[in-house]
Design a protein around this motif. Structure first.
Motif, PDB file in Angstrom:
ATOM      1  N   UNK A  16      91.213 -14.680  31.098  1.00  0.00           N
ATOM      2  CA  UNK A  16      91.433 -16.110  31.353  1.00  0.00           C
ATOM      3  C   UNK A  16      91.167 -16.505  32.804  1.00  0.00           C
ATOM      4  N   UNK A  42      91.612 -23.697  24.881  1.00  0.00           N
ATOM      5  CA  UNK A  42      90.485 -22.755  25.053  1.00  0.00           C
ATOM      6  C   UNK A  42      91.034 -21.367  25.366  1.00  0.00           C
ATOM      7  N   UNK A  43      92.099 -21.316  26.154  1.00  0.00           N
ATOM      8  CA  UNK A  43      92.734 -20.026  26.456  1.00  0.00           C
ATOM      9  C   UNK A  43      93.252 -19.381  25.175  1.00  0.00           C
ATOM     10  N   UNK A  45      92.027 -19.655  22.197  1.00  0.00           N
ATOM     11  CA  UNK A  45      90.878 -19.060  21.492  1.00  0.00           C
ATOM     12  C   UNK A  45      90.449 -17.761  22.161  1.00  0.00           C
ATOM     13  N   UNK A  46      90.519 -17.759  23.486  1.00  0.00           N
ATOM     14  CA  UNK A  46      90.126 -16.556  24.238  1.00  0.00           C
ATOM     15  C   UNK A  46      91.094 -15.399  23.934  1.00  0.00           C
ATOM     16  N   UNK A  49      90.135 -13.856  20.648  1.00  0.00           N
ATOM     17  CA  UNK A  49      88.979 -12.966  20.822  1.00  0.00           C
ATOM     18  C   UNK A  49      89.434 -11.646  21.455  1.00  0.00           C
ATOM     19  N   UNK A  52      90.971  -9.313  18.947  1.00  0.00           N
ATOM     20  CA  UNK A  52      89.992  -8.704  18.042  1.00  0.00           C
ATOM     21  C   UNK A  52      89.154  -7.648  18.769  1.00  0.00           C
ATOM     22  N   UNK A  53      88.721  -8.016  19.956  1.00  0.00           N
ATOM     23  CA  UNK A  53      87.828  -7.122  20.714  1.00  0.00           C
ATOM     24  C   UNK A  53      88.540  -5.846  21.169  1.00  0.00           C
ATOM     25  N   UNK A  85      92.693  -0.269  16.722  1.00  0.00           N
ATOM     26  CA  UNK A  85      92.027   0.566  17.747  1.00  0.00           C
ATOM     27  C   UNK A  85      92.776   0.470  19.076  1.00  0.00           C
TER      28      UNK A  85
ATOM     29  N   UNK B  31      88.348 -21.108  36.308  1.00  0.00           N
ATOM     30  CA  UNK B  31      87.858 -21.037  34.935  1.00  0.00           C
ATOM     31  C   UNK B  31      86.465 -21.647  34.802  1.00  0.00           C
ATOM     32  N   UNK B  88      81.400 -10.964  20.249  1.00  0.00           N
ATOM     33  CA  UNK B  88      82.708 -11.567  20.506  1.00  0.00           C
ATOM     34  C   UNK B  88      82.483 -12.845  21.326  1.00  0.00           C
ATOM     35  N   UNK B  91      84.972 -18.282  23.988  1.00  0.00           N
ATOM     36  CA  UNK B  91      85.188 -19.734  24.014  1.00  0.00           C
ATOM     37  C   UNK B  91      85.148 -20.283  25.439  1.00  0.00           C
TER      38      UNK B  91
END
Lengths: 85, 183
Positions: A16, A42-43, A45-46, A49, A52-53, A85, B31, B88, B91
């Motif tokens: 972030x 937006x953070x 959503x990050x 990700x 998941x990553x 993982x 950002x 990936x 956003x």
């Protein structure tokens, strides 16, 4: 768990771009959004990700997001229970 | 004749260092993509030189920026997040894959309520800058236009931001010759 929490704080700072914040500045139990770190949509959503990553967790139920992303502590608990993982 | 009442030329790409040296407290800066950071800092310098508080609403000001590479600098960063086998999508990078986001960031920071616009041109042209900036004066109540060239690509920063005012008593005439001189 302490190790995961520290790792997670470092990943949040990097993902972030919270350049003026260190892991020590982040209260493990403080709200991530609005108060606390004051993150925005937006953070959020990050962070999805990031989960998941880095941990192989795909969030399929948006309704759960509010609970999972409540604080670093709740994120860490969810990661520990669901990581692939 | 419209006049340039303040301008800032930025060619140094050490944007974070400049931000810190200005002692600005605006966490959103970190950002932003590099194009936004460059436009933000040059605009900040212009308003500072005019002695204006970023938080005071500016209903008489419009904003017009131009460049040649659009948001390609950030687009390439975003592309690295959507590669096959490592997909990936970020956003935070995606939201900057439009060049006109820089005008929004500057308008939000400085409470600019006039129209904002961004144009892509093949190369820097003082003539085009004058045409687009002067068009912005047609907006209702617009007395001045923050305008300029905001180019950032592959570590090359090439930014000139000017405040152009209608009927100003002092300043440089807003002419091709003067713009080319300060560019």
């Amino acid at each position: 768990m302490e190790e995961l929490i520290l790792e997670l704080k470092k990943q949040i700072i990097e993902a972030l771009n919270l350049e003026e914040i260190t892991p020590d500045d982040i209260d493990t139990n403080a709200p991530l959004f609005v108060e606390g770190l004051g993150l925005d949509s937006i953070d959020a959503l990050e962070l999805i990700v990031l989960m998941e990553k880095n941990y192989g967790i795909k969030l399929t139920d948006p309704g759960k997001s509010k609970e999972i992303f409540k604080s670093v502590a709740t994120m860490a608990e969810y990661i520990q229970a669901n990581r692939t993982k | 004749m419209n006049k340039i009442t303040s301008y800032y030329r930025l060619k140094d790409n050490r944007l974070t260092e400049l931000y810190r040296s200005l002692e600005i407290s605006y966490p959103k800066f970190f950002k932003m993509d590099r194009l936004c950071k460059a436009g933000f800092l040059a605009s900040e310098m212009v308003f500072r030189s005019l002695g204006e508080d970023p938080q005071s609403p500016k209903h008489d000001t419009a904003l017009v920026f131009m460049n040649s590479s659009s948001s390609l600098d950030n687009d390439m960063d975003y592309q690295t997040t959507i590669l096959p086998g490592n997909y990936y999508p970020s956003p935070a990078l995606f939201v900057y894959t439009l060049a006109n986001i820089v005008t929004g960031e500057v308008a939000i920071r400085n409470k600019i309520f006039g129209e904002t616009s961004f144009y892509i041109s093949s190369e820097f042209s003082a003539k085009e800058l004058i045409i687009t900036a002067e068009g912005a004066f047609d907006g209702k109540g617009i007395r001045r236009v923050l305008c300029g060239w905001t180019e950032y690509f592959k570590d090359a920063c090439d930014v000139l931001v000017m405040m152009v005012e209608k009927d100003a008593a002092e300043g440089l005439d807003f002419t091709e010759k003067n713009i080319n001189q300060i560019y």
